[in-house]
Design a protein around this motif. Structure first.
Motif, PDB file in Angstrom:
ATOM      1  N   LEU A 112       0.827  -1.205   0.000  1.00 18.92           N
ATOM      2  CA  LEU A 112       0.000   0.000   0.000  1.00 18.92           C
ATOM      3  C   LEU A 112       0.865   1.260   0.000  1.00 18.92           C
ATOM      4  CD1 LEU A 112      -2.897  -1.032   2.415  1.00 18.92           C
ATOM      5  CD2 LEU A 112      -3.028  -0.665  -0.049  1.00 18.92           C
ATOM      6  N   SER A 113       1.993   1.231   0.696  1.00 19.27           N
ATOM      7  CA  SER A 113       2.910   2.380   0.673  1.00 19.27           C
ATOM      8  C   SER A 113       3.456   2.592  -0.736  1.00 19.27           C
ATOM      9  CB  SER A 113       4.058   2.164   1.652  1.00 19.27           C
ATOM     10  OG  SER A 113       3.576   2.214   2.973  1.00 19.27           O
ATOM     11  N   ASN A 114       3.804   1.501  -1.425  1.00 21.78           N
ATOM     12  CA  ASN A 114       4.294   1.611  -2.806  1.00 21.78           C
ATOM     13  C   ASN A 114       3.229   2.189  -3.729  1.00 21.78           C
ATOM     14  OD1 ASN A 114       6.789   0.588  -2.105  1.00 21.78           O
ATOM     15  ND2 ASN A 114       6.273  -1.510  -2.676  1.00 21.78           N
ATOM     16  N   ILE A 115       1.989   1.767  -3.555  1.00 19.94           N
ATOM     17  CA  ILE A 115       0.887   2.276  -4.379  1.00 19.94           C
ATOM     18  C   ILE A 115       0.694   3.771  -4.124  1.00 19.94           C
ATOM     19  CG2 ILE A 115      -1.616   2.193  -4.720  1.00 19.94           C
ATOM     20  CD1 ILE A 115      -1.389  -0.869  -4.208  1.00 19.94           C
ATOM     21  N   LEU A 116       0.717   4.169  -2.861  1.00 21.95           N
ATOM     22  CA  LEU A 116       0.549   5.588  -2.533  1.00 21.95           C
ATOM     23  C   LEU A 116       1.722   6.419  -3.053  1.00 21.95           C
ATOM     24  CD1 LEU A 116      -0.942   5.304   1.057  1.00 21.95           C
ATOM     25  CD2 LEU A 116      -2.127   5.924  -1.050  1.00 21.95           C
ATOM     26  N   ASP A 117       2.935   5.859  -3.047  1.00 22.78           N
ATOM     27  CA  ASP A 117       4.088   6.562  -3.625  1.00 22.78           C
ATOM     28  C   ASP A 117       3.910   6.759  -5.123  1.00 22.78           C
ATOM     29  OD1 ASP A 117       5.340   6.776  -1.175  1.00 22.78           O
ATOM     30  OD2 ASP A 117       6.593   4.986  -1.453  1.00 22.78           O
ATOM     31  N   LEU A 118       3.403   5.745  -5.807  1.00 21.14           N
ATOM     32  CA  LEU A 118       3.159   5.854  -7.247  1.00 21.14           C
ATOM     33  C   LEU A 118       2.111   6.921  -7.541  1.00 21.14           C
ATOM     34  CD1 LEU A 118       3.636   4.833 -10.129  1.00 21.14           C
ATOM     35  CD2 LEU A 118       1.845   3.151  -9.719  1.00 21.14           C
ATOM     36  N   VAL A 119       1.063   6.965  -6.739  1.00 16.69           N
ATOM     37  CA  VAL A 119       0.031   7.987  -6.915  1.00 16.69           C
ATOM     38  C   VAL A 119       0.620   9.373  -6.694  1.00 16.69           C
ATOM     39  CG1 VAL A 119      -2.124   8.900  -5.954  1.00 16.69           C
ATOM     40  CG2 VAL A 119      -1.885   6.441  -6.348  1.00 16.69           C
ATOM     41  N   ALA A 120       1.483   9.512  -5.700  1.00 20.59           N
ATOM     42  CA  ALA A 120       2.119  10.806  -5.451  1.00 20.59           C
ATOM     43  C   ALA A 120       2.994  11.216  -6.633  1.00 20.59           C
ATOM     44  CB  ALA A 120       2.943  10.744  -4.173  1.00 20.59           C
ATOM     45  N   GLN A 121       3.702  10.262  -7.234  1.00 22.90           N
ATOM     46  CA  GLN A 121       4.517  10.568  -8.412  1.00 22.90           C
ATOM     47  C   GLN A 121       3.641  11.017  -9.572  1.00 22.90           C
ATOM     48  OE1 GLN A 121       6.857   7.169  -9.445  1.00 22.90           O
ATOM     49  NE2 GLN A 121       8.154   7.302  -7.621  1.00 22.90           N
ATOM     50  N   MET A 122       2.509  10.346  -9.766  1.00 24.16           N
ATOM     51  CA  MET A 122       1.615  10.704 -10.873  1.00 24.16           C
ATOM     52  C   MET A 122       0.996  12.079 -10.636  1.00 24.16           C
ATOM     53  SD  MET A 122       0.048   6.917 -11.878  1.00 24.16           S
ATOM     54  CE  MET A 122      -1.531   7.328 -11.399  1.00 24.16           C
ATOM     55  N   GLU A 123       0.714  12.423  -9.391  1.00 20.36           N
ATOM     56  CA  GLU A 123       0.156  13.741  -9.093  1.00 20.36           C
ATOM     57  C   GLU A 123       1.169  14.851  -9.340  1.00 20.36           C
ATOM     58  OE1 GLU A 123      -1.250  13.500  -5.079  1.00 20.36           O
ATOM     59  OE2 GLU A 123      -3.217  12.746  -5.685  1.00 20.36           O
ATOM     60  N   ALA A 124       2.465  14.526  -9.262  1.00 16.73           N
ATOM     61  CA  ALA A 124       3.515  15.530  -9.445  1.00 16.73           C
ATOM     62  C   ALA A 124       3.741  15.870 -10.916  1.00 16.73           C
ATOM     63  CB  ALA A 124       4.814  15.024  -8.822  1.00 16.73           C
ATOM     64  N   VAL A 125       3.215  15.072 -11.827  1.00 16.98           N
ATOM     65  CA  VAL A 125       3.417  15.314 -13.261  1.00 16.98           C
ATOM     66  C   VAL A 125       2.637  16.551 -13.688  1.00 16.98           C
ATOM     67  CG1 VAL A 125       3.018  14.366 -15.565  1.00 16.98           C
ATOM     68  CG2 VAL A 125       3.813  12.871 -13.737  1.00 16.98           C
ATOM     69  N   ASP A 126       3.289  17.412 -14.469  1.00 17.21           N
ATOM     70  CA  ASP A 126       2.647  18.627 -14.975  1.00 17.21           C
ATOM     71  C   ASP A 126       1.730  18.263 -16.140  1.00 17.21           C
ATOM     72  OD1 ASP A 126       1.949  21.220 -15.537  1.00 17.21           O
ATOM     73  OD2 ASP A 126       3.755  21.614 -16.725  1.00 17.21           O
ATOM     74  N   THR A 127       0.433  18.459 -15.959  1.00 21.89           N
ATOM     75  CA  THR A 127      -0.539  18.107 -16.997  1.00 21.89           C
ATOM     76  C   THR A 127      -1.199  19.345 -17.593  1.00 21.89           C
ATOM     77  OG1 THR A 127      -2.243  17.827 -15.310  1.00 21.89           O
ATOM     78  CG2 THR A 127      -1.051  15.847 -15.993  1.00 21.89           C
ATOM     79  N   ASP A 128      -0.613  20.517 -17.399  1.00 21.04           N
ATOM     80  CA  ASP A 128      -1.163  21.735 -18.005  1.00 21.04           C
ATOM     81  C   ASP A 128      -1.083  21.604 -19.522  1.00 21.04           C
ATOM     82  OD1 ASP A 128      -1.673  22.805 -15.551  1.00 21.04           O
ATOM     83  OD2 ASP A 128       0.195  23.966 -15.471  1.00 21.04           O
ATOM     84  N   GLY A 129      -2.157  21.932 -20.191  1.00 18.81           N
ATOM     85  CA  GLY A 129      -2.187  21.876 -21.641  1.00 18.81           C
ATOM     86  C   GLY A 129      -2.488  20.499 -22.204  1.00 18.81           C
ATOM     87  N   VAL A 130      -2.717  19.515 -21.354  1.00 21.72           N
ATOM     88  CA  VAL A 130      -3.060  18.175 -21.816  1.00 21.72           C
ATOM     89  C   VAL A 130      -4.574  18.050 -21.790  1.00 21.72           C
ATOM     90  CG1 VAL A 130      -2.838  15.706 -21.384  1.00 21.72           C
ATOM     91  CG2 VAL A 130      -0.905  17.225 -20.940  1.00 21.72           C
ATOM     92  N   ALA A 131      -5.143  17.755 -22.941  1.00 19.66           N
ATOM     93  CA  ALA A 131      -6.601  17.632 -23.036  1.00 19.66           C
ATOM     94  C   ALA A 131      -7.051  16.314 -22.411  1.00 19.66           C
ATOM     95  CB  ALA A 131      -7.035  17.688 -24.492  1.00 19.66           C
ATOM     96  N   PRO A 132      -8.084  16.355 -21.578  1.00 18.21           N
ATOM     97  CA  PRO A 132      -8.594  15.103 -21.009  1.00 18.21           C
ATOM     98  C   PRO A 132      -9.222  14.243 -22.097  1.00 18.21           C
ATOM     99  CG  PRO A 132      -9.916  16.979 -20.294  1.00 18.21           C
ATOM    100  CD  PRO A 132      -8.810  17.518 -21.110  1.00 18.21           C
ATOM    101  N   MET A 133      -9.086  12.936 -21.942  1.00 20.57           N
ATOM    102  CA  MET A 133      -9.673  12.033 -22.918  1.00 20.57           C
ATOM    103  C   MET A 133     -10.215  10.803 -22.212  1.00 20.57           C
ATOM    104  SD  MET A 133      -6.299  10.537 -24.746  1.00 20.57           S
ATOM    105  CE  MET A 133      -4.786  11.127 -24.056  1.00 20.57           C
ATOM    106  N   ALA A 134     -11.170  10.165 -22.871  1.00 20.54           N
ATOM    107  CA  ALA A 134     -11.793   8.982 -22.289  1.00 20.54           C
ATOM    108  C   ALA A 134     -11.011   7.718 -22.612  1.00 20.54           C
ATOM    109  CB  ALA A 134     -13.229   8.849 -22.788  1.00 20.54           C
ATOM    110  N   HIS A 135     -10.203   7.760 -23.675  1.00 18.98           N
ATOM    111  CA  HIS A 135      -9.463   6.578 -24.103  1.00 18.98           C
ATOM    112  C   HIS A 135      -8.141   7.036 -24.714  1.00 18.98           C
ATOM    113  CE1 HIS A 135      -8.540   2.833 -26.216  1.00 18.98           C
ATOM    114  NE2 HIS A 135      -9.363   2.271 -25.375  1.00 18.98           N
ATOM    115  N   PRO A 136      -7.054   6.316 -24.502  1.00 21.67           N
ATOM    116  CA  PRO A 136      -5.766   6.771 -25.020  1.00 21.67           C
ATOM    117  C   PRO A 136      -5.638   6.702 -26.539  1.00 21.67           C
ATOM    118  CG  PRO A 136      -5.535   4.630 -23.996  1.00 21.67           C
ATOM    119  CD  PRO A 136      -6.926   5.110 -23.703  1.00 21.67           C
ATOM    120  N   LEU A 137      -6.470   5.910 -27.186  1.00 20.36           N
ATOM    121  CA  LEU A 137      -6.419   5.816 -28.640  1.00 20.36           C
ATOM    122  C   LEU A 137      -7.518   6.678 -29.239  1.00 20.36           C
ATOM    123  CD1 LEU A 137      -5.866   1.973 -29.051  1.00 20.36           C
ATOM    124  CD2 LEU A 137      -4.158   3.778 -29.007  1.00 20.36           C
TER     125      LEU A 137
END
Length: 95
Positions: free
Chosen positions: A31-56
């Motif tokens: 669970l600590s590893n999962i929470l660390d991964l979530v913290a890393q993903m939250e640190a990514v700068d997503t300004d200017g990235v359009a939200p999408m429902a599917h990656p393709l």
């Protein structure tokens, strides 16, 4: 973000999960590893990235909506044992 064994036990209790003592340490690490991964993903700068429902970015191919059968309602109503006002009458099965 580290999670403590006490917090793992509390979450297991709230989720009504039977958590044997020998699994507490492994669950705490996982669970600590999962929470660390979530913290890393939250640190990514997503300004200017359009939200999408599917990656393709694809469109589903659909067939044309065309009537392929003729209306045979009157035929089926005619061969039914009993009908009334366009409805099929069936024997009563529940009292």
């Amino acid at each position: 973000m580290a999670i403590t064994e006490t917090e793992v036990r509390k979450v297991a209790h709230l989720a009504r999960l039977a958590m044997p003592d020998e699994y507490i340490d492994a669950y705490t690490k996982n669970l600590s590893n999962i929470l660390d991964l979530v913290a890393q993903m939250e640190a990514v700068d997503t300004d200017g990235v359009a939200p999408m429902a599917h990656p393709l970015d694809m469109v589903q191919r659909l067939r044309a909506d065309v009537v392929t059968e003729t209306n045979q309602r009157d035929y089926y109503q005619g061969i039914a044992p009993e009908t009334e006002d366009g409805l099929y009458l069936v024997p009563k099965v529940l009292e």
